[in-house]
Design a protein around this motif. Sequence first.
Motif: not given
Lengths: 336, 336
Positions: B26-34, B41-43, B167-172, B265-268
């Motif tokens: 999501g938006k907040k995660e996209s503004e973090g260090p990663l 990214v879903f704004l 707010t996020g998802s990961g798949a492998i 790691m996710m956020y500042h």
Amino acid sequence: MAVRIGKYTIEMKNSPTLKSFAATCGKKESEGPLGDKFDKVFLDTTLGEDSWEKAESRLQTETVNITLKKANMNASDVNYIFAGDLLNQCMSSAFGLRSLDIPFLGQFGACSTMAQSLFLAATSIESGIANYSIAVTSSHYCSSERQFRFPLQYGGQRTPTAQWTVTGSGAILVSQKEPGPKIKYCTIGRITDLGIKDANNMGAAMAPSAAKTLLSFFDDTKTKPSEYDLILTGDLGEVGSDLLKKLLEKENIYLGENYNDCGLMMYHKEEQDVHAGGSGCGCSASILCSYILSKIKNHELKNILFVATGALMSPTSAQQGESIPGVAHLINIIAE
Amino acid sequence: MAVRIGKYTIEMKNSPTLKSFAATCGKKESEGPLGDKFDKVFLDTTLGEDSWEKAESRLQTETVNITLKKANMNASDVNYIFAGDLLNQCMSSAFGLRSLDIPFLGQFGACSTMAQSLFLAATSIESGIANYSIAVTSSHYCSSERQFRFPLQYGGQRTPTAQWTVTGSGAILVSQKEPGPKIKYCTIGRITDLGIKDANNMGAAMAPSAAKTLLSFFDDTKTKPSEYDLILTGDLGEVGSDLLKKLLEKENIYLGENYNDCGLMMYHKEEQDVHAGGSGCGCSASILCSYILSKIKNHELKNILFVATGALMSPTSAQQGESIPGVAHLINIIAE
């Protein structure tokens, strides 16, 4: 190593064995046609606990302990426990099993969870990652009613298509090749949603998934229903099992006298007022882990299909107007 | 066939490969260090849906579709999908994946679910039951807050130990031996409960389980922390990761510069006001499936321990005064 047969079915080659199994239930279930088959009956459905959720946790603890005792084993001998239930965040599994100190893998497949857990326990044996794994599930009428429908005190009227959540639990200890019932074929289901929205008609929501899984299995293995002693769905109840037969007939597959459904087997239809039958992931689990597996162990049944069905809904999805996705997993169990 | 190493660890011998992976946020995660590491990214964190739960479902759909696209594969090529989330009855997984028609196995391990799903996907490859399996998890800040704490509109004050659900998802996509990062050792955790009851201090509730799993792993493999490029817990946050270090120091195990936590790691820390850090089963999943696996693929990292941690509580258990059981699963991932 297992091998894939057709598109959706696998065949276990190392013959994971159901070394030991046990089932427990509540008072109402003990008054049903299978009442004398269970290992332990709790006439006080609180099990001495101060909430229904804790009572359900105790059901799992007790069932696993009986299963271990029958195998003359300790919890520390078990490599993995695959456990699930219907409660939010699989609460009865986590709390019921936390004291056992067995590596824990929580499962959610609604009422299909016993087949799912058994499949994964068998896979753990087949892959060599485990020597002993347990599959266990539970449900409790009172904790389920509170969570999915209304508090019991409200005294809500039930519709004719509604099913009665079974208070019960079943557990199986799966081991490497040794005497006992064995798992041969497994077909894991795909989510099927034909748009049923009535949370009081789970049978209709789940029947299409059972039909899809059975069709995949017969197609993959080139077998037909008459080759099995028993085809046992759980828990479609009266509405769902009729629908299943009709859906299969359209594909020229006919379920005969060898077909039954755990939801129809648990209670006396007339006297026990359960409307369309039993349900809950304790229903198929407790019937499989008592009456059915005993018959396979004694060679009264030699080759069965256990097809547990689940409605993957949540109260939130129902409130948001969503339909009810169903899933069904098939496990072929054979006598030694 | 996998082999057991010591009491709790297994070694995969067929080298299940992480063929393809993707992460969304999501938006907040996209503004973090990663922020620039994620595939999409879903704004608008509703993702165009009309409820937070449906938005989270969409996150899973999108993430799985990107994963498949990267591998140039279709959903029909995949044998099993192991999926989970934090919502009641794993709602975002079931609804997000129902249209894919992949055999579905719902997982629940709270924030540890990504490690659990990845372990089972790898086991499916190792056992021969699958050629391709997917592991996927998600979380969403808004659906989690509503379910576990308060509706967002209430504007509740957060305590300093609280973590912010990612707010996020990961798949492998896991496949048989071919080029790419591989899974070697796995240690599945046991439920550990030291009596923490504060649902706003998940880090403290989960740290003992992470310590127990790491101790079992080091003991079983006769290795020590310095032998790994990275030891990555998720999601202990600030409180939990400090506690983990202290718990391990008591056993003469010292985590050094190679230790990190997905929640940190996710956020500042200063600017993003997330108190003790990130959490949710989308947190470790989205970081693993972007930044970390890319580094392993490029051989910048060669040998890591991914230790996802989960708090197996539910709002009901907290309301009933129960403590919070923790669990942690370890996956050793190596560069090819």
